[in-house]
Design a protein around this motif. Structure first.
Motif, PDB file in Angstrom:
ATOM      1  N   SER A  70      51.957  48.425  34.554  1.00  0.00           N
ATOM      2  CA  SER A  70      51.983  47.433  33.491  1.00  0.00           C
ATOM      3  C   SER A  70      51.391  48.041  32.233  1.00  0.00           C
ATOM      4  CB  SER A  70      51.214  46.178  33.897  1.00  0.00           C
ATOM      5  OG  SER A  70      49.852  46.480  34.146  1.00  0.00           O
ATOM      6  N   ARG A  71      51.590  47.319  31.140  1.00  0.00           N
ATOM      7  CA  ARG A  71      51.174  47.870  29.850  1.00  0.00           C
ATOM      8  C   ARG A  71      50.543  46.762  29.013  1.00  0.00           C
ATOM      9  NH1 ARG A  71      54.758  52.289  26.976  1.00  0.00           N
ATOM     10  NH2 ARG A  71      53.176  52.971  25.503  1.00  0.00           N
ATOM     11  N   ASP A  72      49.366  47.036  28.483  1.00  0.00           N
ATOM     12  CA  ASP A  72      48.686  46.115  27.570  1.00  0.00           C
ATOM     13  C   ASP A  72      48.700  46.764  26.190  1.00  0.00           C
ATOM     14  OD1 ASP A  72      46.882  44.620  26.029  1.00  0.00           O
ATOM     15  OD2 ASP A  72      45.685  44.099  27.777  1.00  0.00           O
ATOM     16  N   LYS A  73      49.615  46.297  25.338  1.00  0.00           N
ATOM     17  CA  LYS A  73      49.756  46.937  24.032  1.00  0.00           C
ATOM     18  C   LYS A  73      48.521  46.724  23.166  1.00  0.00           C
ATOM     19  CE  LYS A  73      54.787  46.616  23.796  1.00  0.00           C
ATOM     20  NZ  LYS A  73      55.937  46.077  23.030  1.00  0.00           N
ATOM     21  N   ALA A  74      47.899  45.579  23.295  1.00  0.00           N
ATOM     22  CA  ALA A  74      46.722  45.291  22.476  1.00  0.00           C
ATOM     23  C   ALA A  74      45.582  46.251  22.790  1.00  0.00           C
ATOM     24  CB  ALA A  74      46.267  43.852  22.694  1.00  0.00           C
ATOM     25  N   LYS A  75      45.510  46.681  24.045  1.00  0.00           N
ATOM     26  CA  LYS A  75      44.445  47.597  24.454  1.00  0.00           C
ATOM     27  C   LYS A  75      44.918  49.040  24.507  1.00  0.00           C
ATOM     28  CE  LYS A  75      41.894  44.185  27.159  1.00  0.00           C
ATOM     29  NZ  LYS A  75      41.310  43.839  28.477  1.00  0.00           N
ATOM     30  N   ASN A  76      46.185  49.282  24.163  1.00  0.00           N
ATOM     31  CA  ASN A  76      46.746  50.644  24.224  1.00  0.00           C
ATOM     32  C   ASN A  76      46.485  51.293  25.577  1.00  0.00           C
ATOM     33  OD1 ASN A  76      47.786  50.650  21.601  1.00  0.00           O
ATOM     34  ND2 ASN A  76      45.848  51.334  20.734  1.00  0.00           N
ATOM     35  N   THR A  77      46.705  50.524  26.624  1.00  0.00           N
ATOM     36  CA  THR A  77      46.409  51.004  27.966  1.00  0.00           C
ATOM     37  C   THR A  77      47.555  50.675  28.912  1.00  0.00           C
ATOM     38  OG1 THR A  77      44.034  50.724  27.608  1.00  0.00           O
ATOM     39  CG2 THR A  77      44.766  50.895  29.887  1.00  0.00           C
ATOM     40  N   VAL A  78      47.855  51.631  29.770  1.00  0.00           N
ATOM     41  CA  VAL A  78      48.834  51.433  30.841  1.00  0.00           C
ATOM     42  C   VAL A  78      48.072  51.448  32.160  1.00  0.00           C
ATOM     43  CG1 VAL A  78      50.815  52.431  32.044  1.00  0.00           C
ATOM     44  CG2 VAL A  78      50.737  52.426  29.541  1.00  0.00           C
ATOM     45  N   TYR A  79      48.401  50.489  33.016  1.00  0.00           N
ATOM     46  CA  TYR A  79      47.719  50.360  34.296  1.00  0.00           C
ATOM     47  C   TYR A  79      48.661  50.678  35.450  1.00  0.00           C
ATOM     48  CZ  TYR A  79      44.512  47.667  31.393  1.00  0.00           C
ATOM     49  OH  TYR A  79      43.641  47.271  30.403  1.00  0.00           O
ATOM     50  N   LEU A  80      48.080  51.165  36.524  1.00  0.00           N
ATOM     51  CA  LEU A  80      48.815  51.327  37.772  1.00  0.00           C
ATOM     52  C   LEU A  80      47.977  50.656  38.860  1.00  0.00           C
ATOM     53  CD1 LEU A  80      51.362  52.535  39.078  1.00  0.00           C
ATOM     54  CD2 LEU A  80      49.943  54.494  39.748  1.00  0.00           C
ATOM     55  N   GLN A  81      48.455  49.514  39.335  1.00  0.00           N
ATOM     56  CA  GLN A  81      47.787  48.800  40.408  1.00  0.00           C
ATOM     57  C   GLN A  81      48.291  49.345  41.734  1.00  0.00           C
ATOM     58  OE1 GLN A  81      45.370  46.302  40.235  1.00  0.00           O
ATOM     59  NE2 GLN A  81      45.273  46.490  42.465  1.00  0.00           N
ATOM     60  N   LEU A  82      47.370  49.833  42.546  1.00  0.00           N
ATOM     61  CA  LEU A  82      47.717  50.424  43.831  1.00  0.00           C
ATOM     62  C   LEU A  82      47.229  49.489  44.934  1.00  0.00           C
ATOM     63  CD1 LEU A  82      47.280  52.793  41.696  1.00  0.00           C
ATOM     64  CD2 LEU A  82      46.850  54.251  43.647  1.00  0.00           C
ATOM     65  N   ASN A  83      48.149  48.905  45.673  1.00  0.00           N
ATOM     66  CA  ASN A  83      47.812  48.028  46.781  1.00  0.00           C
ATOM     67  C   ASN A  83      48.318  48.604  48.098  1.00  0.00           C
ATOM     68  OD1 ASN A  83      46.709  46.109  44.985  1.00  0.00           O
ATOM     69  ND2 ASN A  83      48.682  45.060  44.755  1.00  0.00           N
ATOM     70  N   SER A  84      47.772  48.105  49.190  1.00  0.00           N
ATOM     71  CA  SER A  84      48.190  48.547  50.529  1.00  0.00           C
ATOM     72  C   SER A  84      48.201  50.068  50.625  1.00  0.00           C
ATOM     73  CB  SER A  84      49.574  47.983  50.856  1.00  0.00           C
ATOM     74  OG  SER A  84      49.571  46.581  50.798  1.00  0.00           O
ATOM     75  N   LEU A  85      47.130  50.669  50.171  1.00  0.00           N
ATOM     76  CA  LEU A  85      47.058  52.127  50.113  1.00  0.00           C
ATOM     77  C   LEU A  85      47.100  52.749  51.498  1.00  0.00           C
ATOM     78  CD1 LEU A  85      44.549  52.459  47.189  1.00  0.00           C
ATOM     79  CD2 LEU A  85      46.786  53.583  47.294  1.00  0.00           C
ATOM     80  N   LYS A  86      47.720  53.914  51.550  1.00  0.00           N
ATOM     81  CA  LYS A  86      47.861  54.677  52.784  1.00  0.00           C
ATOM     82  C   LYS A  86      47.212  56.042  52.596  1.00  0.00           C
ATOM     83  CE  LYS A  86      52.450  52.617  53.437  1.00  0.00           C
ATOM     84  NZ  LYS A  86      53.900  52.916  53.625  1.00  0.00           N
ATOM     85  N   PRO A  87      46.789  56.680  53.680  1.00  0.00           N
ATOM     86  CA  PRO A  87      46.204  58.018  53.539  1.00  0.00           C
ATOM     87  C   PRO A  87      47.141  58.988  52.817  1.00  0.00           C
ATOM     88  CG  PRO A  87      45.727  57.158  55.704  1.00  0.00           C
ATOM     89  CD  PRO A  87      46.661  56.172  55.059  1.00  0.00           C
ATOM     90  N   GLU A  88      48.435  58.831  52.987  1.00  0.00           N
ATOM     91  CA  GLU A  88      49.385  59.729  52.315  1.00  0.00           C
ATOM     92  C   GLU A  88      49.476  59.492  50.808  1.00  0.00           C
ATOM     93  OE1 GLU A  88      49.970  57.825  55.002  1.00  0.00           O
ATOM     94  OE2 GLU A  88      52.007  56.984  54.982  1.00  0.00           O
ATOM     95  N   ASP A  89      48.812  58.456  50.312  1.00  0.00           N
ATOM     96  CA  ASP A  89      48.736  58.250  48.863  1.00  0.00           C
ATOM     97  C   ASP A  89      47.631  59.090  48.224  1.00  0.00           C
ATOM     98  OD1 ASP A  89      49.350  54.772  49.464  1.00  0.00           O
ATOM     99  OD2 ASP A  89      50.784  56.247  48.685  1.00  0.00           O
ATOM    100  N   THR A  90      46.847  59.763  49.053  1.00  0.00           N
ATOM    101  CA  THR A  90      45.777  60.615  48.536  1.00  0.00           C
ATOM    102  C   THR A  90      46.358  61.722  47.663  1.00  0.00           C
ATOM    103  OG1 THR A  90      44.295  60.174  50.386  1.00  0.00           O
ATOM    104  CG2 THR A  90      43.955  62.230  49.173  1.00  0.00           C
ATOM    105  N   ALA A  91      45.859  61.818  46.441  1.00  0.00           N
ATOM    106  CA  ALA A  91      46.379  62.795  45.485  1.00  0.00           C
ATOM    107  C   ALA A  91      45.586  62.696  44.187  1.00  0.00           C
ATOM    108  CB  ALA A  91      47.853  62.538  45.201  1.00  0.00           C
TER     109      ALA A  91
END
Length: 123
Positions: A70-91
Motif C-alpha cells: 500500500s502507499r500513503d502519499k501524504a507520508k511519502n511511504t510505501v508499506y508491505l504488510q506481511l501476514n501468515s509468515l513462513k520460514p521460507e519468507d526469511t530474506a
C-alpha cells in the motif's frame, strides 16, 4: 536525501506478521515502488509493486493472499504488510523505485534501491 529507506524488519515466529516501510523522498515519492527479497544462497526475487498513483498492485504468486502493498502519499511511504509468515519468507527485503509497477515486476527500469531490512521467520 536518501532516496529510499526501509524499516520494520525483525524476527517473528511462523504465522506471525510484520509491516515493512519504505520511506521515499524527493523524486522517488513520485515513482512506482516495489519490494524484492533475497534469501541466503538464492537470487533476488520480486515480491510486490504498486503504481505511481497507488491504484494498481502486483504480487508474486508465492505471496498472494498473505502480503499487501500500500502507499500513503501524504507520508511519502510505501508499506508491505506481511501476514501468515513462513520460514521460507526469511530474506533481506529491499524496496526499489522505478518507472512502473509492471516494469518493477519484470525487474526492469529500476532507478533506486534501498539498503534492505532483514526479515527472519522462525519455525
Amino acid at each position: 536525501q536518501v532516496p529510499l529507506v526501509e524499516s520494520g524488519g525483525g524476527l517473528v515466529q511462523a504465522e506471525g506478521s510484520l509491516r515493512l516501510s519504505c520511506a521515499t523522498s524527493g523524486r522517488t515519492s513520485t515513482y512506482a515502488v516495489g519490494w524484492f527479497r533475497q534469501a541466503p544462497g538464492k537470487e533476488r526475487e520480486f515480491v510486490a509493486a504498486i503504481s505511481r498513483g497507488g491504484d494498481i498492485t502486483y504480487y508474486a504468486d508465492s505471496v498472494k493472499g498473505r502480503f499487501t502493498i500500500s502507499r500513503d502519499k501524504a507520508k511519502n511511504t510505501v508499506y508491505l504488510q506481511l501476514n501468515s509468515l513462513k520460514p521460507e519468507d526469511t530474506a533481506i527485503y529491499y524496496c526499489a523505485a522505478g518507472s512502473s509497477g509492471s516494469d518493477l515486476q519484470a525487474e526492469y527500469g529500476i532507478y533506486f534501491w534501498g539498503q534492505g531490512t532483514q526479515v527472519t521467520v522462525s519455525s
